[in-house]
Design a protein around this motif. Structure first.
Motif, PDB file in Angstrom:
ATOM      1  N   ASP A 190       0.805  -1.223   0.000  1.00 33.70           N
ATOM      2  CA  ASP A 190       0.000   0.000   0.000  1.00 33.70           C
ATOM      3  C   ASP A 190       0.837   1.272   0.000  1.00 33.70           C
ATOM      4  OD1 ASP A 190      -2.317  -1.401  -0.121  1.00 33.70           O
ATOM      5  OD2 ASP A 190      -2.846  -1.203   1.993  1.00 33.70           O
ATOM      6  N   HIS A 191       1.944   1.285   0.756  1.00 30.95           N
ATOM      7  CA  HIS A 191       2.729   2.524   0.833  1.00 30.95           C
ATOM      8  C   HIS A 191       3.383   2.837  -0.508  1.00 30.95           C
ATOM      9  CE1 HIS A 191       6.886   0.770   1.092  1.00 30.95           C
ATOM     10  NE2 HIS A 191       6.198  -0.286   1.455  1.00 30.95           N
ATOM     11  N   LEU A 192       3.725   1.812  -1.294  1.00 29.53           N
ATOM     12  CA  LEU A 192       4.275   2.048  -2.626  1.00 29.53           C
ATOM     13  C   LEU A 192       3.177   2.468  -3.601  1.00 29.53           C
ATOM     14  CD1 LEU A 192       6.887  -0.852  -3.030  1.00 29.53           C
ATOM     15  CD2 LEU A 192       7.277   1.539  -2.418  1.00 29.53           C
ATOM     16  N   VAL A 193       1.981   1.936  -3.412  1.00 26.72           N
ATOM     17  CA  VAL A 193       0.840   2.348  -4.237  1.00 26.72           C
ATOM     18  C   VAL A 193       0.574   3.834  -4.044  1.00 26.72           C
ATOM     19  CG1 VAL A 193      -1.645   2.117  -4.590  1.00 26.72           C
ATOM     20  CG2 VAL A 193      -0.233   0.071  -4.319  1.00 26.72           C
ATOM     21  N   ASP A 194       0.548   4.281  -2.790  1.00 25.72           N
ATOM     22  CA  ASP A 194       0.313   5.699  -2.501  1.00 25.72           C
ATOM     23  C   ASP A 194       1.376   6.569  -3.155  1.00 25.72           C
ATOM     24  OD1 ASP A 194      -1.890   5.024  -0.975  1.00 25.72           O
ATOM     25  OD2 ASP A 194      -0.758   4.949   0.900  1.00 25.72           O
ATOM     26  N   LEU A 195       2.607   6.107  -3.089  1.00 25.44           N
ATOM     27  CA  LEU A 195       3.722   6.856  -3.666  1.00 25.44           C
ATOM     28  C   LEU A 195       3.569   6.974  -5.185  1.00 25.44           C
ATOM     29  CD1 LEU A 195       7.383   6.188  -2.606  1.00 25.44           C
ATOM     30  CD2 LEU A 195       6.817   6.507  -4.996  1.00 25.44           C
ATOM     31  N   LEU A 196       3.228   5.859  -5.827  1.00 25.04           N
ATOM     32  CA  LEU A 196       3.083   5.860  -7.285  1.00 25.04           C
ATOM     33  C   LEU A 196       1.926   6.736  -7.735  1.00 25.04           C
ATOM     34  CD1 LEU A 196       3.727   2.113  -8.210  1.00 25.04           C
ATOM     35  CD2 LEU A 196       5.125   4.074  -8.835  1.00 25.04           C
ATOM     36  N   ILE A 197       0.850   6.762  -6.955  1.00 26.75           N
ATOM     37  CA  ILE A 197      -0.295   7.609  -7.296  1.00 26.75           C
ATOM     38  C   ILE A 197       0.135   9.076  -7.327  1.00 26.75           C
ATOM     39  CG2 ILE A 197      -2.518   8.460  -6.462  1.00 26.75           C
ATOM     40  CD1 ILE A 197      -3.039   5.621  -5.388  1.00 26.75           C
ATOM     41  N   LEU A 225      -6.900  -4.605  -7.805  1.00 23.39           N
ATOM     42  CA  LEU A 225      -6.064  -3.424  -7.681  1.00 23.39           C
ATOM     43  C   LEU A 225      -6.829  -2.339  -6.931  1.00 23.39           C
ATOM     44  CD1 LEU A 225      -3.207  -2.779  -8.784  1.00 23.39           C
ATOM     45  CD2 LEU A 225      -4.309  -1.593 -10.663  1.00 23.39           C
ATOM     46  N   ARG A 226      -6.131  -1.582  -6.100  1.00 28.22           N
ATOM     47  CA  ARG A 226      -6.786  -0.484  -5.390  1.00 28.22           C
ATOM     48  C   ARG A 226      -7.376   0.502  -6.390  1.00 28.22           C
ATOM     49  NH1 ARG A 226      -2.975   2.033  -0.901  1.00 28.22           N
ATOM     50  NH2 ARG A 226      -4.386   3.770  -1.328  1.00 28.22           N
ATOM     51  N   PRO A 227      -8.619   0.963  -6.164  1.00 29.13           N
ATOM     52  CA  PRO A 227      -9.292   1.848  -7.130  1.00 29.13           C
ATOM     53  C   PRO A 227      -8.497   3.106  -7.456  1.00 29.13           C
ATOM     54  CG  PRO A 227     -10.830   1.095  -5.448  1.00 29.13           C
ATOM     55  CD  PRO A 227      -9.481   0.637  -5.016  1.00 29.13           C
ATOM     56  N   GLN A 228      -7.771   3.655  -6.462  1.00 31.53           N
ATOM     57  CA  GLN A 228      -7.021   4.892  -6.703  1.00 31.53           C
ATOM     58  C   GLN A 228      -5.922   4.681  -7.734  1.00 31.53           C
ATOM     59  OE1 GLN A 228      -7.665   3.492  -3.797  1.00 31.53           O
ATOM     60  NE2 GLN A 228      -8.209   4.983  -2.217  1.00 31.53           N
ATOM     61  N   LEU A 229      -5.238   3.524  -7.674  1.00 35.14           N
ATOM     62  CA  LEU A 229      -4.181   3.240  -8.645  1.00 35.14           C
ATOM     63  C   LEU A 229      -4.784   2.793  -9.971  1.00 35.14           C
ATOM     64  CD1 LEU A 229      -1.191   3.044  -9.294  1.00 35.14           C
ATOM     65  CD2 LEU A 229      -1.175   0.737  -8.350  1.00 35.14           C
ATOM     66  N   LEU A 230      -5.862   2.028  -9.890  1.00 34.79           N
ATOM     67  CA  LEU A 230      -6.537   1.567 -11.107  1.00 34.79           C
ATOM     68  C   LEU A 230      -6.927   2.746 -11.990  1.00 34.79           C
ATOM     69  CD1 LEU A 230      -7.783  -0.912 -12.599  1.00 34.79           C
ATOM     70  CD2 LEU A 230      -9.876  -0.478 -11.318  1.00 34.79           C
ATOM     71  N   ARG A 232     -13.137  -0.115 -19.741  1.00 31.50           N
ATOM     72  CA  ARG A 232     -13.563  -1.311 -19.001  1.00 31.50           C
ATOM     73  C   ARG A 232     -13.206  -1.264 -17.516  1.00 31.50           C
ATOM     74  NH1 ARG A 232      -9.609  -4.467 -22.110  1.00 31.50           N
ATOM     75  NH2 ARG A 232     -11.268  -5.781 -22.919  1.00 31.50           N
ATOM     76  N   HIS A 233     -12.177  -0.533 -17.133  1.00 36.62           N
ATOM     77  CA  HIS A 233     -11.786  -0.484 -15.720  1.00 36.62           C
ATOM     78  C   HIS A 233     -12.347   0.732 -15.001  1.00 36.62           C
ATOM     79  CE1 HIS A 233      -9.000   1.930 -17.987  1.00 36.62           C
ATOM     80  NE2 HIS A 233      -8.360   2.362 -16.938  1.00 36.62           N
ATOM     81  N   ARG A 234     -13.265   1.468 -15.651  1.00 35.76           N
ATOM     82  CA  ARG A 234     -13.813   2.686 -15.047  1.00 35.76           C
ATOM     83  C   ARG A 234     -15.304   2.559 -14.723  1.00 35.76           C
ATOM     84  NH1 ARG A 234      -9.692   6.223 -15.998  1.00 35.76           N
ATOM     85  NH2 ARG A 234      -8.399   5.779 -17.809  1.00 35.76           N
ATOM     86  N   LEU A 235     -15.865   1.374 -14.865  1.00 31.61           N
ATOM     87  CA  LEU A 235     -17.309   1.212 -14.687  1.00 31.61           C
ATOM     88  C   LEU A 235     -17.691   1.107 -13.222  1.00 31.61           C
ATOM     89  CD1 LEU A 235     -18.238  -1.321 -17.517  1.00 31.61           C
ATOM     90  CD2 LEU A 235     -17.665   1.101 -17.669  1.00 31.61           C
ATOM     91  N   ARG A 236     -18.833   1.671 -12.908  1.00 33.69           N
ATOM     92  CA  ARG A 236     -19.390   1.482 -11.570  1.00 33.69           C
ATOM     93  C   ARG A 236     -19.914   0.052 -11.452  1.00 33.69           C
ATOM     94  NH1 ARG A 236     -22.535   6.023 -13.249  1.00 33.69           N
ATOM     95  NH2 ARG A 236     -21.469   7.996 -12.817  1.00 33.69           N
ATOM     96  N   ARG A 237     -19.855  -0.477 -10.259  1.00 38.62           N
ATOM     97  CA  ARG A 237     -20.387  -1.824 -10.044  1.00 38.62           C
ATOM     98  C   ARG A 237     -21.913  -1.789 -10.137  1.00 38.62           C
ATOM     99  NH1 ARG A 237     -16.735  -5.450  -8.278  1.00 38.62           N
ATOM    100  NH2 ARG A 237     -14.765  -4.668  -7.406  1.00 38.62           N
ATOM    101  N   ASP A 238     -22.467  -2.726 -10.867  1.00 37.23           N
ATOM    102  CA  ASP A 238     -23.922  -2.813 -11.020  1.00 37.23           C
ATOM    103  C   ASP A 238     -24.389  -4.154 -10.464  1.00 37.23           C
ATOM    104  OD1 ASP A 238     -26.548  -2.857 -11.734  1.00 37.23           O
ATOM    105  OD2 ASP A 238     -26.255  -2.374 -13.853  1.00 37.23           O
ATOM    106  N   PRO A 239     -24.981  -4.167  -9.261  1.00 36.66           N
ATOM    107  CA  PRO A 239     -25.390  -5.443  -8.651  1.00 36.66           C
ATOM    108  C   PRO A 239     -26.481  -6.154  -9.447  1.00 36.66           C
ATOM    109  CG  PRO A 239     -26.246  -3.567  -7.407  1.00 36.66           C
ATOM    110  CD  PRO A 239     -25.305  -3.008  -8.410  1.00 36.66           C
ATOM    111  N   LEU A 240     -27.171  -5.435 -10.323  1.00 36.67           N
ATOM    112  CA  LEU A 240     -28.241  -6.046 -11.114  1.00 36.67           C
ATOM    113  C   LEU A 240     -27.737  -6.602 -12.440  1.00 36.67           C
ATOM    114  CD1 LEU A 240     -31.059  -3.386 -10.525  1.00 36.67           C
ATOM    115  CD2 LEU A 240     -30.617  -5.506  -9.256  1.00 36.67           C
TER     116      LEU A 240
END
Length: 339
Positions: A146-153, A189-194, A312-320
């Protein structure tokens, strides 16, 4: 002499190859995320493209390989001190960021050798410095700490690496194409990095015998006689290199008119993307593709080809809706553009 497998000789995986090409033509598109099966040529494609790209001008002795036209702070200080900046041609760097890397190794730290031997506080550049103006490749990016993910963001957003530690205060350029790969079964992948990846592609092991045989045949030929294999593909590599150079030159002049912008916005609204980064990435990727194809303006044909990896990696989750993100994007593309 070490040889790199030719990009032109890669079999299949067309979406992945196109995404990496687009990111190389216009780095502002953002990085490329490649998720899928192991052993499908992910790292091979990145290294092959970097070897294919024309060498870049860099200041001699600069730790960040800065462009002589736009020198970094260190090089500007050398100029102010009366030193002339010499330039030379260097290969586009591809730097691996291992999962177990420490933060000091990634961002840089105090040069202990100089500190102990000469009592001088000096900065020892890290992986981000080496990757400047090139590619930073992270395998199993979804397992990154996580700490490297934050850094890369932070670095991906600003294009600069800021180090404030041990009495050091250093700011240096760190602009690179971030390429991450991984297996989705091993974690998300964490949404912030995704969100920082411009394009996301899915790779699969070839399902037909002909393709699998051709992959093995080419790899076997390369390993047995790499020099002869590279020579065999030299003409194709030169042809592709010229197309990339021309695309870089014309990409800023490619027109994206109101019709293309409205189409992009309509697509993003229809698939339900979060934020407006989807539209921006879609237009940038389509413009880079148009430049690569030699077209003067962005059209439906370009938007359609890049829409799936851009959205494709920017869609909101749709439970339906149990369909995967790729299916959802392609469903909307069929509705908007026709089957």
């Amino acid at each position: 002499m070490a040889f790199t497998f030719p990009f032109s000789a890669l079999v299949g995986q067309d979406e992945m190859k196109l995404a990496i090409l687009i990111a190389a033509i216009d780095p502002s598109v953002g990085g490329v995320l490649v998720f899928g099966d192991r052993g499908t040529g992910k790292s091979t494609a990145v290294r092959a493209l970097a070897a294919l790209l024309p060498k870049m001008n860099a200041v001699v002795g600069c730790a960040y390989q800065c462009d002589p036209v736009s020198p970094c702070a260190d090089c500007r200080a050398r100029l102010a001190g009366g030193s002339a900046l010499k330039s030379h041609k260097v290969a586009v760097p591809v730097v691996d960021l291992p999962l177990g890397a420490t933060e000091d190794r990634v961002v840089g730290a105090l040069d202990l050798e100089k500190a102990l031997a000469h009592g001088v506080k000096a900065f020892e550049p890290g992986l981000l410095a080496r990757a400047n103006r090139g590619f930073l490749y992270i395998d199993e990016v979804n397992l990154l700490e996580d700490h490297l993910v934050d850094l890369l963001i932070d670095v991906a957003a600003s294009g600069e690496n800021v180090v404030e530690r041990e009495g050091l205060s250093v700011r240096h350029p760190a602009r690179f194409v971030l390429v991450g790969s991984g297996n989705p079964e091993e974690g998300e992948l964490r949404p912030q990095l995704l969100d920082r990846f411009g394009l996301s592609v899915e790779v699969r092991t070839p399902g037909d015998v002909v393709t699998r045989v051709e992959v093995v045949r080419r790899r076997d030929r390369f390993e047995r006689d790499p020099e002869a294999f590279v020579a065999q593909w030299q003409k194709e590599e030169e042809k592709l290199r010229r197309r990339i150079v021309k695309a870089r030159e014309r990409v800023t002049s490619v027109e994206a008119g109101d019709a293309a912008l409205e189409r992009a916005a309509t697509l993003c609204m229809a698939v339900g993307t979060d934020g407006l980064r989807g539209e921006l990435t879609l237009i940038r990727a389509a413009r880079a593709l148009a430049a690569f194809e030699g077209d003067a303006a962005v059209g439906d044909v370009h938007l359609r080809r890049v829409a799936t990896p851009a959205l494709r990696h920017r869609l909101r989750r749709d439970p339906l809706d149990e369909a995967g993100s790729t299916v959802r994007v392609e469903r909307v593309l069929a509705e908007q553009f026709g089957a």
